[in-house]
Design a protein around this motif. Structure first.
Motif, PDB file in Angstrom:
ATOM      1  N   GLN A 103      51.702  12.529  47.720  1.00 47.49           N
ATOM      2  CA  GLN A 103      52.075  14.255  47.548  1.00 47.49           C
ATOM      3  C   GLN A 103      52.996  14.323  46.818  1.00 47.49           C
ATOM      4  N   GLY A 149      54.309  17.022  43.871  1.00 46.78           N
ATOM      5  CA  GLY A 149      55.505  18.264  44.018  1.00 46.78           C
ATOM      6  C   GLY A 149      56.562  18.562  45.170  1.00 46.78           C
ATOM      7  N   GLY A 205      54.812  14.315  38.300  1.00 52.56           N
ATOM      8  CA  GLY A 205      53.583  14.002  37.167  1.00 52.56           C
ATOM      9  C   GLY A 205      53.047  12.640  37.149  1.00 52.56           C
ATOM     10  N   CYS A 247      55.413  27.205  44.863  1.00 53.98           N
ATOM     11  CA  CYS A 247      54.380  25.896  44.842  1.00 53.98           C
ATOM     12  C   CYS A 247      55.052  24.585  44.716  1.00 53.98           C
ATOM     13  N   GLY A 272      55.437  25.940  49.670  1.00 50.78           N
ATOM     14  CA  GLY A 272      55.718  24.117  49.516  1.00 50.78           C
ATOM     15  C   GLY A 272      55.212  23.260  48.759  1.00 50.78           C
ATOM     16  N   PRO A 273      54.737  22.433  49.025  1.00 51.96           N
ATOM     17  CA  PRO A 273      53.715  20.962  48.168  1.00 51.96           C
ATOM     18  C   PRO A 273      52.851  22.052  48.818  1.00 51.96           C
ATOM     19  N   ARG A 274      51.197  21.597  47.973  1.00 49.09           N
ATOM     20  CA  ARG A 274      50.277  21.331  48.245  1.00 49.09           C
ATOM     21  C   ARG A 274      49.305  20.182  47.641  1.00 49.09           C
ATOM     22  N   PRO A 318      46.375  18.468  46.094  1.00 50.59           N
ATOM     23  CA  PRO A 318      45.344  19.492  44.363  1.00 50.59           C
ATOM     24  C   PRO A 318      44.327  19.677  44.930  1.00 50.59           C
ATOM     25  N   GLY A 335      54.542  17.773  30.904  1.00 49.86           N
ATOM     26  CA  GLY A 335      53.929  19.127  31.739  1.00 49.86           C
ATOM     27  C   GLY A 335      52.491  19.234  32.001  1.00 49.86           C
ATOM     28  N   VAL A 338      51.175  20.094  34.625  1.00 52.05           N
ATOM     29  CA  VAL A 338      50.865  21.737  35.586  1.00 52.05           C
ATOM     30  C   VAL A 338      50.114  22.788  34.041  1.00 52.05           C
TER      31      VAL A 338
HETATM   32  N1  UDP Z   1      51.908  18.842  42.319  1.00 52.30           N
HETATM   33  C1  UDP Z   1      50.541  19.523  43.473  1.00 52.30           C
HETATM   34  N2  UDP Z   1      51.625  20.208  44.966  1.00 52.30           N
HETATM   35  C2  UDP Z   1      52.908  20.735  43.745  1.00 52.30           C
HETATM   36  C3  UDP Z   1      53.111  20.629  42.488  1.00 52.30           C
HETATM   37  C4  UDP Z   1      52.978  20.032  42.157  1.00 52.30           C
HETATM   38  O1  UDP Z   1      50.138  18.070  43.332  1.00 52.30           O
HETATM   39  O2  UDP Z   1      52.313  21.643  45.764  1.00 52.30           O
HETATM   40  C5  UDP Z   1      50.747  18.363  41.324  1.00 52.30           C
HETATM   41  C6  UDP Z   1      50.160  18.560  40.276  1.00 52.30           C
HETATM   42  O3  UDP Z   1      49.667  19.055  39.348  1.00 52.30           O
HETATM   43  C7  UDP Z   1      51.615  17.867  38.298  1.00 52.30           C
HETATM   44  C8  UDP Z   1      52.674  16.873  39.064  1.00 52.30           C
HETATM   45  O4  UDP Z   1      52.804  17.493  40.764  1.00 52.30           O
HETATM   46  O5  UDP Z   1      50.126  17.157  38.537  1.00 52.30           O
HETATM   47  C9  UDP Z   1      53.172  17.904  38.260  1.00 52.30           C
HETATM   48  O6  UDP Z   1      53.469  17.147  37.347  1.00 52.30           O
HETATM   49  P1  UDP Z   1      54.343  17.560  35.762  1.00 52.30           P
HETATM   50  O7  UDP Z   1      54.430  17.087  34.692  1.00 52.30           O
HETATM   51  O8  UDP Z   1      54.023  19.510  35.689  1.00 52.30           O
HETATM   52  O9  UDP Z   1      55.722  17.525  36.230  1.00 52.30           O
HETATM   53  P2  UDP Z   1      56.395  16.792  36.350  1.00 52.30           P
HETATM   54  O10 UDP Z   1      56.630  16.478  37.991  1.00 52.30           O
HETATM   55  O11 UDP Z   1      56.164  15.601  36.007  1.00 52.30           O
HETATM   56  O12 UDP Z   1      58.012  16.690  36.071  1.00 52.30           O
END
Ligand code: UDP
Length: 421
Positions: A15, A17, A23, A263, A293-295, A297, A320, A322
């Motif tokens: 999961q 986040g 990412g 989130c 909390g983490p969720r 997609p 980035g 998000v």
């Molecule tokens: N994400 C998720 N659930 C959460 C928070 C984040 O699935 O609760 C995913 C979000 O959809 C994105 C990734 O984590 O695809 C974060 O990627 P990003 O490039 O923005 O940041 P990084 O983690 O690479 O610093």
């Protein structure tokens, strides 16, 4: 074509986040899926973190995740994983040896820990090494806030070795190429730029009805304005900047009907479970802040749809994701003018870029959009079109051509190792 992807420190099936999953996990699984659909056979090697995972997970046709036991399942922080590189590489070699004639045409490593293993395998298998750093120690250190812990010199040295020895380097943006040249003296000719994507089938524009449903599900008042932060909760991603900006907005107008959603889960050594709750309490805004909390997609899409604005106050982002996901749902993004965010967000059209991490600059930018419904909804509409430019299918198509380039360029077979760093 057969590709061995290496994602040592975090499984693409985790999961994202929270913790070390973000990412990069999303990038690896989505590019791998799309490559598999193009007929490329992809095996992703990752370090096993649970006995229940099983050694081989068949994700879909042409795509497997292979969990390699290297050290204990639990209890090792990312910073301790360099102690397990030999065990991991040994595990990959044993797995392959026991399944002869399993061979790979190319190796694609993600993040420097995997890169170190890929570097060894490249020589043993005489297959080209393509490396994607995702983040770089020198760049993180150049941009981190004073409160953040610096990345180690040892990591920077390992990255330098990869820049010197990988056959090709893949980055998200031109800025990352410039960073590799400036900080690691990379040869720009071996750097390939491939912008990542977003799952635009899942992240779709919210209608008024979607927004209402999403808010009901999340228990957010329908008439409040909502700013969401989505991502790992750590200093470098800047949730503290958003909280301070929100506090400033409430100071300017105590009756402002605003909710802040955070989130994601805790990540990295510099923050704990309570860091941001404590900060919200200290700022006197706890009642206006929700920690979701983490969720996964499928649930995240409702967070994006429920929000009027998504805020990304990161100190740097290689891209980035998000920002693109939020825009795909029609939500404008207010982001720091840092790294890939300048490309992910069209400043003044699909959101705003903020030059500093100052609470008052952020409060100004947020207020400018929160208080102008017409401008915000025009930006939301433009955001959907902007996000459509980024696709995982497109990224995979370009990756395949990078693999072909690596295969077509003659490998010396016995690379001159530059092990200095
Ligand atoms: N994400 C998720 N659930 C959460 C928070 C984040 O699935 O609760 C995913 C979000 O959809 C994105 C990734 O984590 O695809 C974060 O990627 P990003 O490039 O923005 O940041 P990084 O983690 O690479 O610093």
């Amino acid at each position: 074509m057969k590709v061995a992807m290496i994602s040592l420190h975090t499984s693409p099936l985790e999961q994202p986040g929270v913790g070390d999953a973000g990412g990069m996990n999303v990038y690896v699984i989505n590019t791998a899926r799309q490559l598999a659909r193009r007929g490329v056979e992809v095996d992703i090697y990752t370090r096993a973190t649970r006995p229940s995972q099983g050694q081989v997970v068949e994700v879909e046709e042409n795509l497997r995740v292979i969990n390699i036991v290297a050290g204990p399942y639990e209890g090792l922080a990312k910073e301790e994983l360099p102690t397990q590189l030999a065990a991991f590489a040994g595990g990959v070699l044993e797995y392959v040896r026991c399944r002869e004639p399993l061979t790979y045409d190319v190796i694609h490593s993600h993040y420097w820990l995997s890169g170190q293993v890929g570097w060894l395998l490249r020589d043993l298998w005489a297959a080209p090494l393509i490396h994607t750093a995702h983040t770089l120690a020198a760049v993180k250190n150049a941009h981190r806030s004073d409160e953040d812990t610096p990345e180690s010199e040892a990591r920077r040295i390992c990255e330098q070795q990869l820049v010197d020895n990988a056959d090709l380097l893949v980055v998200n943006t031109e800025e990352e190429t410039r960073d590799l040249v400036a900080h690691y003296d990379a040869d720009a000719d071996v750097v390939e730029i491939i912008p990542p994507g977003a799952d635009t089938e899942l992240f779709t524009p919210g209608t008024d009805r979607n927004t209402e449903l999403s808010r009901r599900q999340l228990g957010i008042p329908l008439h409040a304005k909502v700013v969401a932060f989505v991502g790992r909760l750590q200093e470098f991603k800047g949730p503290q900047v958003l909280l301070r900006a929100a506090a400033e907005l409430f100071e300017r107008d105590p009756h402002r009907n605003l909710r802040i959603l955070l989130c994601g889960g805790v990540s990295g050594a510099s923050s704990s479970d309570t860091t941001y709750r404590d900060l919200a309490a200290e700022l006197g805004i706890s009642r206006r802040v929700r920690f979701l909390g983490p969720r996964p997609p499928e649930e995240l899409v409702h967070v994006y749809q429920a929000a009027d604005i998504v805020a990304m106050p990161s100190y740097n982002e290689s891209f980035g994701l998000v920002a693109v996901e939020a825009q795909a749902t029609g939500t404008p993004v207010v982001a720091a003018r840092a790294g890939g965010l300048s490309i992910a967000v069209a400043d003044g059209e699909t959101g705003l870029l903020v030059d500093t991490h100052d609470a008052s600059d952020w409060a100004d930018a947020l207020a400018a959009l929160l208080d102008d419904d017409a401008r915000r909804s025009a930006m939301g509409e433009a955001a959907v079109g902007h996000a459509a430019r980024f696709s995982w299918a497109g990224a995979a198509e370009r990756l395949e051509s990078v693999y072909e380039r690596a295969l077509s360029e003659e490998l010396s077979g016995c690379h001159q190792r530059n092990a200095g760093g």
